[in-house]
Design a protein around this motif. Structure first.
Motif, PDB file in Angstrom:
ATOM      1  N   ASP A  79       4.426  58.365  33.262  1.00 27.59           N
ATOM      2  CA  ASP A  79       4.114  56.940  33.198  1.00 27.59           C
ATOM      3  C   ASP A  79       5.361  56.162  32.794  1.00 27.59           C
ATOM      4  O   ASP A  79       5.807  56.223  31.645  1.00 27.59           O
ATOM      5  N   SER A  80       5.910  55.408  33.741  1.00 27.65           N
ATOM      6  CA  SER A  80       7.094  54.588  33.498  1.00 27.65           C
ATOM      7  C   SER A  80       6.844  53.159  33.979  1.00 27.65           C
ATOM      8  O   SER A  80       7.740  52.494  34.480  1.00 27.65           O
ATOM      9  N   CYS A  81       5.594  52.703  33.801  1.00 27.19           N
ATOM     10  CA  CYS A  81       5.177  51.388  34.287  1.00 27.19           C
ATOM     11  C   CYS A  81       5.394  50.271  33.274  1.00 27.19           C
ATOM     12  O   CYS A  81       5.061  49.117  33.559  1.00 27.19           O
ATOM     13  N   GLY A  82       5.913  50.581  32.087  1.00 28.17           N
ATOM     14  CA  GLY A  82       6.237  49.528  31.144  1.00 28.17           C
ATOM     15  C   GLY A  82       5.186  49.272  30.083  1.00 28.17           C
ATOM     16  O   GLY A  82       4.179  49.972  29.972  1.00 28.17           O
ATOM     17  N   MET A  83       5.436  48.229  29.294  1.00 24.96           N
ATOM     18  CA  MET A  83       4.619  47.910  28.126  1.00 24.96           C
ATOM     19  C   MET A  83       3.139  47.746  28.472  1.00 24.96           C
ATOM     20  O   MET A  83       2.265  48.179  27.718  1.00 24.96           O
ATOM     21  N   ASP A  84       2.831  47.119  29.594  1.00 25.24           N
ATOM     22  CA  ASP A  84       1.443  46.887  29.999  1.00 25.24           C
ATOM     23  C   ASP A  84       1.047  47.828  31.133  1.00 25.24           C
ATOM     24  O   ASP A  84       0.334  47.439  32.065  1.00 25.24           O
ATOM     25  N   SER A  85       1.474  49.061  31.027  1.00 27.26           N
ATOM     26  CA  SER A  85       1.223  50.044  32.077  1.00 27.26           C
ATOM     27  C   SER A  85      -0.257  50.137  32.447  1.00 27.26           C
ATOM     28  O   SER A  85      -1.108  50.376  31.581  1.00 27.26           O
ATOM     29  N   PRO A  86      -0.611  49.990  33.724  1.00 25.03           N
ATOM     30  CA  PRO A  86      -2.000  50.163  34.149  1.00 25.03           C
ATOM     31  C   PRO A  86      -2.457  51.615  34.072  1.00 25.03           C
ATOM     32  O   PRO A  86      -3.664  51.877  34.054  1.00 25.03           O
ATOM     33  N   VAL A  87      -1.507  52.525  34.027  1.00 26.59           N
ATOM     34  CA  VAL A  87      -1.873  53.931  33.868  1.00 26.59           C
ATOM     35  C   VAL A  87      -2.343  54.167  32.441  1.00 26.59           C
ATOM     36  O   VAL A  87      -3.457  54.658  32.202  1.00 26.59           O
ATOM     37  N   ARG A  88      -1.515  53.804  31.476  1.00 31.87           N
ATOM     38  CA  ARG A  88      -1.880  54.010  30.069  1.00 31.87           C
ATOM     39  C   ARG A  88      -3.111  53.197  29.677  1.00 31.87           C
ATOM     40  O   ARG A  88      -4.012  53.685  29.015  1.00 31.87           O
ATOM     41  N   LYS A  89      -3.151  51.918  30.100  1.00 31.41           N
ATOM     42  CA  LYS A  89      -4.245  51.030  29.697  1.00 31.41           C
ATOM     43  C   LYS A  89      -5.601  51.479  30.239  1.00 31.41           C
ATOM     44  O   LYS A  89      -6.645  51.164  29.655  1.00 31.41           O
ATOM     45  N   ASN A  90      -5.603  52.217  31.347  1.00 25.65           N
ATOM     46  CA  ASN A  90      -6.859  52.632  31.968  1.00 25.65           C
ATOM     47  C   ASN A  90      -7.195  54.097  31.742  1.00 25.65           C
ATOM     48  O   ASN A  90      -8.107  54.623  32.398  1.00 25.65           O
TER      49      ASN A  90
END
Length: 440
Positions: free
Chosen positions: A148-159
């Motif tokens: 996961d390298s999508c940043g602070m508001d990563s949709p991967v981490r958030k979901n």
């Protein structure tokens, strides 16, 4: 061919990990929502050049970077300026962010990684409790490991499912709103402090800088609250009263962004999943820089993947990546995050007092390129510490705030050092709760 790996997002750490792992023979694909050639803000970045070697990546070409001027830190009233004295071997480089991205992209492509642009990542794909892929606007894609390298508001981490103990969001006090633009240089007279950093300028909680170059002035405004163009105009006019070199014409930049300034994630891995860079909150909390930490973390993650000879990529094997990161960087960054929260409780008058009384001096603001520990700011001179203690005791208001914040800093120091060395879900969850409590 070795295992298949997906890197979600073209963050600095993700691109570095893609380059290392593709070179080692893994099938690596990077998915990015932006178009080719559009990555990076229209400004320069400052970071430690030794991070390239730490990640096993080549240095950029010499004409692409210069060395940063030493900063001078000012109190809110701008009555005292404390100048950094950074040793030559610890100087940071200044580089266009777009050139940095182009360099990392070239490293990934030449190593064999496949890069897919114009592909927005929406969420992780789960199989039971394991992350097995990513859902995107262009379809679903599967792999043995998702980085996961999508940043602070990563949709991967958030979901990720709620039962997975990876923190999903960042508190408002853990993200700073930034406006940055390069203005014309209105006054060509010599400037004594070419890189001026002002804490709590105009009495507002935040940080600002004016970096004076030959043909332009680089203005940054940072606040722990949202603000817009009207406030930029008002505050810029306020700064022009004492900085006539700051012109009114925006030559470059002029963008608003948010960056994380908080402790690293308490849990940054799960079965089939690992976060890196801003997705794992790897910035230095007091200054917001995260490029060097992300590049170093990419090396830690890649080494962990390479050591997983059975390609399990589960909590037990990936946990060693987090342990390595905390041992090398995280346990120093966590107390800095607690110190940042202490600083946010101070007033402009408190900051003025620390500068004007000598409680803060040049030793305490010389943050070098490899700065990632609170102890880098403390000079263990008994006479100096005694003087600081006396000064603090004279200001009862500031002293109460310090006394309230010091236990949190000590707790963050102890908790981050106590990270379990091996994966045990019950022990990790308990540790993560204790660690996170230090920053509430």
């Amino acid at each position: 061919m070795k295992s298949k790996i997906i890197v979600a997002g073209m963050g600095h750490g993700g691109l570095a990990a893609a380059a290392i792992l593709a070179k080692a023979g893994y099938e690596v694909t990077v998915y990015e929502q932006k178009s080719a050639g559009t990555l990076g803000y229209d400004w320069t970045d400052i970071f430690d050049p030794k991070a390239f070697a730490a990640a096993g990546l080549p240095m950029p070409e010499k004409e692409l970077y210069t060395y940063k001027e030493d900063m001078t830190f000012f109190n809110p009233s701008m009555t005292v300026g404390l100048k950094q004295h950074v040793p030559a071997d610890k100087r940071e480089i200044k580089m266009e962010r777009r050139d940095l991205y182009a360099h990392l992209i070239r490293c990934a492509e030449e190593s064999g990684a496949k890069l897919v642009y114009d592909c927005k990542v929406r969420a992780p794909i789960m199989a039971g409790s394991r992350v097995v892929g990513i859902s995107t606007e262009r379809g679903d894609f599967y792999a043995d490991l998702i980085i996961d390298s999508c940043g602070m508001d990563s949709p991967v981490r958030k979901n990720l499912p709620p039962e997975i103990p990876v923190e999903k969001t960042a508190d408002r006090k853990d993200r700073i709103s930034i406006y940055r633009a390069f203005f014309d240089r209105a006054d060509m007279k010599d400037v004594q402090d070419k890189f001026k950093v002002i804490l709590f300028a105009d009495g507002i909680c935040g940080i600002s800088w004016i970096a004076t170059e030959d043909k332009y002035t680089d203005l940054l405004i940072g606040r722990f609250e949202d603000f817009g163009e009207d406030e930029v105009h008002r505050f810029s006019d306020f700064l022009r009263e004492t900085n006539p070199q700051l012109g009114k014409k925006v030559m470059r930049g002029g963008q608003f962004v948010q960056i994380p300034v908080r402790q690293p994630l308490s849990v940054m891995v799960w079965d089939g999943y690992a976060a890196v860079g801003d997705s794992a909150f790897m910035t230095v909390p007091l200054i917001g820089s995260g490029i060097a930490n992300s590049l170093r973390a990419a090396r830690f993650l890649a080494d962990t993947v390479l050591a997983d000879t059975y390609a399990r990529f589960d909590c037990e094997t990936l946990w060693q990546y987090e342990v390595k990161y905390f041992r090398e960087l995280g346990r120093g960054l966590a107390p800095l995050a607690a110190a940042k929260r202490l600083l946010l409780n101070m007033s402009a008058d408190d900051i003025d007092y620390f500068f004007e009384s000598g409680t803060l001096n040049e030793d305490n603001i010389t943050m070098t390129a490899d700065f990632h520990s609170l102890f880098d700011l403390i000079k263990f001179d008994p006479a100096d510490l005694l003087k600081k203690g006396r000064n603090i005791c004279k200001n009862k208001t500031a002293m109460k705030k310090l006394l309230a914040g010091v236990p949190k800093i000590a707790g963050a120091m102890a908790a981050s050092a106590a990270i379990p060395k091996q994966w045990n879900e019950k022990a990790v969850r308990r540790w993560a709760a204790d660690y996170s409590a230090c920053f509430r």
